[in-house]
Structure formats: C-alpha cells, structure tokens
Design a protein around this motif. Structure first.
Motif, PDB file in Angstrom:
ATOM      1  N   VAL A  33      16.773  33.996 -61.608  1.00 49.26           N
ATOM      2  CA  VAL A  33      18.127  33.962 -61.226  1.00 49.26           C
ATOM      3  C   VAL A  33      18.687  35.455 -60.781  1.00 49.26           C
ATOM      4  O   VAL A  33      18.539  36.303 -61.893  1.00 49.26           O
ATOM      5  CB  VAL A  33      19.049  33.202 -61.952  1.00 49.26           C
ATOM      6  CG1 VAL A  33      20.641  33.008 -61.632  1.00 49.26           C
ATOM      7  CG2 VAL A  33      18.436  31.556 -62.365  1.00 49.26           C
ATOM      8  N   GLN A  34      19.312  35.486 -59.691  1.00 49.81           N
ATOM      9  CA  GLN A  34      19.823  36.769 -59.547  1.00 49.81           C
ATOM     10  C   GLN A  34      21.136  36.637 -59.128  1.00 49.81           C
ATOM     11  O   GLN A  34      21.368  35.716 -57.999  1.00 49.81           O
ATOM     12  CB  GLN A  34      18.947  37.739 -58.479  1.00 49.81           C
ATOM     13  CG  GLN A  34      17.802  38.376 -58.984  1.00 49.81           C
ATOM     14  CD  GLN A  34      17.361  39.368 -58.293  1.00 49.81           C
ATOM     15  OE1 GLN A  34      17.092  39.045 -56.929  1.00 49.81           O
ATOM     16  NE2 GLN A  34      16.757  40.441 -58.626  1.00 49.81           N
ATOM     17  N   LEU A  35      22.251  37.419 -59.482  1.00 52.95           N
ATOM     18  CA  LEU A  35      23.483  37.464 -58.913  1.00 52.95           C
ATOM     19  C   LEU A  35      23.788  39.013 -58.522  1.00 52.95           C
ATOM     20  O   LEU A  35      23.703  39.961 -59.368  1.00 52.95           O
ATOM     21  CB  LEU A  35      24.519  37.127 -59.857  1.00 52.95           C
ATOM     22  CG  LEU A  35      24.394  35.603 -60.397  1.00 52.95           C
ATOM     23  CD1 LEU A  35      25.554  35.492 -61.588  1.00 52.95           C
ATOM     24  CD2 LEU A  35      24.549  34.635 -59.342  1.00 52.95           C
ATOM     25  N   VAL A  36      24.102  39.143 -57.129  1.00 55.89           N
ATOM     26  CA  VAL A  36      24.290  40.518 -56.891  1.00 55.89           C
ATOM     27  C   VAL A  36      25.779  40.651 -56.458  1.00 55.89           C
ATOM     28  O   VAL A  36      26.096  39.958 -55.100  1.00 55.89           O
ATOM     29  CB  VAL A  36      23.145  41.022 -55.854  1.00 55.89           C
ATOM     30  CG1 VAL A  36      23.571  42.320 -55.512  1.00 55.89           C
ATOM     31  CG2 VAL A  36      21.717  40.630 -56.294  1.00 55.89           C
ATOM     32  N   GLU A  37      26.307  41.450 -56.786  1.00 52.63           N
ATOM     33  CA  GLU A  37      27.938  41.805 -56.284  1.00 52.63           C
ATOM     34  C   GLU A  37      27.804  42.808 -55.569  1.00 52.63           C
ATOM     35  O   GLU A  37      27.042  43.729 -55.375  1.00 52.63           O
ATOM     36  CB  GLU A  37      28.891  42.286 -57.592  1.00 52.63           C
ATOM     37  CG  GLU A  37      29.075  41.127 -58.497  1.00 52.63           C
ATOM     38  CD  GLU A  37      27.717  41.370 -59.711  1.00 52.63           C
ATOM     39  OE1 GLU A  37      28.199  40.765 -60.912  1.00 52.63           O
ATOM     40  OE2 GLU A  37      26.912  41.998 -59.445  1.00 52.63           O
ATOM     41  N   SER A  38      28.797  42.929 -54.427  1.00 52.41           N
ATOM     42  CA  SER A  38      28.945  43.875 -53.484  1.00 52.41           C
ATOM     43  C   SER A  38      30.431  44.063 -53.150  1.00 52.41           C
ATOM     44  O   SER A  38      31.201  43.025 -53.311  1.00 52.41           O
ATOM     45  CB  SER A  38      28.076  43.860 -52.218  1.00 52.41           C
ATOM     46  OG  SER A  38      28.584  42.399 -51.613  1.00 52.41           O
ATOM     47  N   ALA A  59      24.044  34.782 -54.693  1.00 59.42           N
ATOM     48  CA  ALA A  59      23.138  34.103 -55.950  1.00 59.42           C
ATOM     49  C   ALA A  59      21.804  33.662 -55.370  1.00 59.42           C
ATOM     50  O   ALA A  59      21.722  33.192 -54.073  1.00 59.42           O
ATOM     51  CB  ALA A  59      23.826  32.960 -56.369  1.00 59.42           C
ATOM     52  N   SER A  60      20.873  33.852 -56.019  1.00 63.07           N
ATOM     53  CA  SER A  60      19.477  33.298 -55.658  1.00 63.07           C
ATOM     54  C   SER A  60      18.757  33.008 -57.001  1.00 63.07           C
ATOM     55  O   SER A  60      19.103  33.158 -58.015  1.00 63.07           O
ATOM     56  CB  SER A  60      18.665  34.537 -55.042  1.00 63.07           C
ATOM     57  OG  SER A  60      18.337  35.341 -55.744  1.00 63.07           O
ATOM     58  N   GLY A  61      17.796  31.987 -56.865  1.00 56.88           N
ATOM     59  CA  GLY A  61      17.080  31.530 -57.730  1.00 56.88           C
ATOM     60  C   GLY A  61      17.749  30.426 -58.444  1.00 56.88           C
ATOM     61  O   GLY A  61      17.263  29.940 -59.718  1.00 56.88           O
ATOM     62  N   VAL A  62      18.733  30.094 -57.953  1.00 60.84           N
ATOM     63  CA  VAL A  62      19.625  28.786 -58.713  1.00 60.84           C
ATOM     64  C   VAL A  62      20.227  27.929 -57.848  1.00 60.84           C
ATOM     65  O   VAL A  62      20.529  28.270 -56.584  1.00 60.84           O
ATOM     66  CB  VAL A  62      20.571  29.451 -59.644  1.00 60.84           C
ATOM     67  CG1 VAL A  62      21.796  30.042 -58.749  1.00 60.84           C
ATOM     68  CG2 VAL A  62      21.191  28.577 -60.691  1.00 60.84           C
ATOM     69  N   ALA A  63      20.429  26.651 -58.038  1.00 57.76           N
ATOM     70  CA  ALA A  63      20.831  25.741 -57.405  1.00 57.76           C
ATOM     71  C   ALA A  63      22.641  25.975 -57.293  1.00 57.76           C
ATOM     72  O   ALA A  63      23.284  25.663 -58.130  1.00 57.76           O
ATOM     73  CB  ALA A  63      20.867  24.195 -57.613  1.00 57.76           C
ATOM     74  N   SER A  70      32.248  41.660 -62.418  1.00 55.04           N
ATOM     75  CA  SER A  70      31.056  41.004 -62.750  1.00 55.04           C
ATOM     76  C   SER A  70      31.135  39.628 -62.235  1.00 55.04           C
ATOM     77  O   SER A  70      32.277  38.997 -62.732  1.00 55.04           O
ATOM     78  CB  SER A  70      30.417  40.997 -63.813  1.00 55.04           C
ATOM     79  OG  SER A  70      30.076  42.391 -64.135  1.00 55.04           O
ATOM     80  N   CYS A  71      30.287  38.873 -61.304  1.00 57.05           N
ATOM     81  CA  CYS A  71      30.470  37.599 -61.294  1.00 57.05           C
ATOM     82  C   CYS A  71      29.497  36.916 -62.481  1.00 57.05           C
ATOM     83  O   CYS A  71      28.370  37.573 -62.657  1.00 57.05           O
ATOM     84  CB  CYS A  71      29.963  37.178 -59.947  1.00 57.05           C
ATOM     85  SG  CYS A  71      28.325  37.475 -59.314  1.00 57.05           S
ATOM     86  N   ALA A  72      29.751  35.490 -62.479  1.00 56.83           N
ATOM     87  CA  ALA A  72      29.145  34.795 -63.536  1.00 56.83           C
ATOM     88  C   ALA A  72      28.823  33.577 -63.030  1.00 56.83           C
ATOM     89  O   ALA A  72      29.415  32.718 -62.345  1.00 56.83           O
ATOM     90  CB  ALA A  72      29.547  34.890 -64.800  1.00 56.83           C
ATOM     91  N   GLY A  97      25.626  38.771 -63.018  1.00 52.89           N
ATOM     92  CA  GLY A  97      25.448  40.005 -62.284  1.00 52.89           C
ATOM     93  C   GLY A  97      25.566  41.613 -62.689  1.00 52.89           C
ATOM     94  O   GLY A  97      26.062  41.494 -63.927  1.00 52.89           O
ATOM     95  N   GLN A  98      25.238  42.344 -62.148  1.00 52.49           N
ATOM     96  CA  GLN A  98      25.332  43.779 -62.799  1.00 52.49           C
ATOM     97  C   GLN A  98      26.529  44.249 -62.684  1.00 52.49           C
ATOM     98  O   GLN A  98      26.820  45.167 -63.267  1.00 52.49           O
ATOM     99  CB  GLN A  98      24.266  44.813 -62.003  1.00 52.49           C
ATOM    100  CG  GLN A  98      22.901  44.269 -62.058  1.00 52.49           C
ATOM    101  CD  GLN A  98      22.327  44.873 -63.421  1.00 52.49           C
ATOM    102  OE1 GLN A  98      22.880  45.126 -64.437  1.00 52.49           O
ATOM    103  NE2 GLN A  98      20.915  44.843 -63.645  1.00 52.49           N
ATOM    104  N   GLY A  99      27.331  43.940 -61.639  1.00 52.23           N
ATOM    105  CA  GLY A  99      28.821  44.175 -61.596  1.00 52.23           C
ATOM    106  C   GLY A  99      28.923  45.355 -60.571  1.00 52.23           C
ATOM    107  O   GLY A  99      28.128  45.812 -59.971  1.00 52.23           O
ATOM    108  N   THR A 100      30.304  45.325 -60.000  1.00 49.79           N
ATOM    109  CA  THR A 100      30.566  46.389 -58.936  1.00 49.79           C
ATOM    110  C   THR A 100      31.839  47.106 -59.291  1.00 49.79           C
ATOM    111  O   THR A 100      32.836  46.575 -59.783  1.00 49.79           O
ATOM    112  CB  THR A 100      30.658  45.793 -57.537  1.00 49.79           C
ATOM    113  OG1 THR A 100      30.831  46.665 -56.528  1.00 49.79           O
ATOM    114  CG2 THR A 100      31.841  44.939 -57.525  1.00 49.79           C
ATOM    115  N   GLN A 101      31.868  48.318 -59.218  1.00 49.48           N
ATOM    116  CA  GLN A 101      32.974  49.175 -59.493  1.00 49.48           C
ATOM    117  C   GLN A 101      34.313  49.085 -58.579  1.00 49.48           C
ATOM    118  O   GLN A 101      33.900  49.118 -57.304  1.00 49.48           O
ATOM    119  CB  GLN A 101      32.757  50.628 -59.683  1.00 49.48           C
ATOM    120  CG  GLN A 101      33.838  51.703 -60.332  1.00 49.48           C
ATOM    121  CD  GLN A 101      33.917  51.334 -61.682  1.00 49.48           C
ATOM    122  OE1 GLN A 101      33.317  51.684 -62.407  1.00 49.48           O
ATOM    123  NE2 GLN A 101      35.526  51.122 -61.902  1.00 49.48           N
TER     124      GLN A 101
END
Length: 128
Positions: free
Chosen positions: A2-7, A24-28, A95-97, A119-123
């Motif tokens: 599972v990956q969550l990528v913020e931008s 999101a990827s790797g998750v329904a 961060s998203c969750a 996710g890793q977060g975005t500033q």
C-alpha cells in the motif's frame, strides 16, 4: 504494497489557497475511509478531516470547518483537501491516512491509531 502519496503542499500567503492530493495504490481505495491529519513543529498530530468510503459523509476539525473541504474520486484512487483562507496556524506537515477496517458502530474516526496506512506527508507553510 500500500502506498499513499501526497502532493500539492507549498508556501502560500495568509488568505491564500492550496489543494492537496493523496494518491493511493495497492489497496481497494473505494472501501477505505480516508482522513487528513497535520502536525506542526513541536505539536502533536491532529485530525483535520475525514471522508467516508462513498464520499457522502465528511467530518472536520473545528479549526478548519468552513475553510477546508475534503473530497475523493474513487475512479482515480485519490482524496483531496481544498484549503482556503489559510492562516499561519495552518502551517504543518499534512498527511493522508487510509482506514480499511469497518466498524458498524462508529462512523467518526478522528484518532490516528484508527487508520491503517499513512502517507509521508506534504509541507504547508502559510506566511503572515
């Protein structure tokens, strides 16, 4: 995996707007309750907003109510946070969750431990 990528984070003047995205990827994705949290320097992580799996139910922290809007596009596996009328106190890492657990007894999940993936977060920096 599972990956969550913020931008979408960045530097903005007070009163300005930003739109954050979380892919999101790797998750329904359509079965995930999604949340946004933020953490300012020296402070604890705090809940910002939550959206239900269908997008029909949304919750907001009092501090952002009326200024921020959470939305999602299940076809794109993406959740958004539109932030308007930004204030210096909104400065934080956002961060998203994703929550995959289903709890029939509760719809509101404002605590970080209630989420399964992050996710890793975005500033976001709001200058006065």
């Amino acid at each position: 995996q599972v990956q969550l990528v913020e931008s979408g984070g960045g530097l903005v003047q007070a009163g300005g707007s930003l739109r954050l995205s979380c892919a999101a990827s790797g998750v329904a994705f359509s079965i995930c309750t999604m949340g946004w949290f933020r953490q300012a320097p020296g402070k604890e992580r705090e809940f910002v907003a939550q959206i239900s799996r269908s997008g029909s139910t949304k919750y907001y922290a009092d501090s952002v109510k009326g200024r921020f809007t959470i939305s999602r596009d299940n076809a794109k596996n993406t959740v958004y946070l539109q932030m308007n009328s930004l204030k210096p106190e909104d400065t934080a890492v956002y961060s998203c969750a994703a929550r995959v657990r289903i709890d029939a007894s509760a719809n509101y999940h404002p605590r970080a431990f209630e989420y399964d993936y992050w996710g890793q977060g975005t500033q976001v920096i709001v200058s006065s």
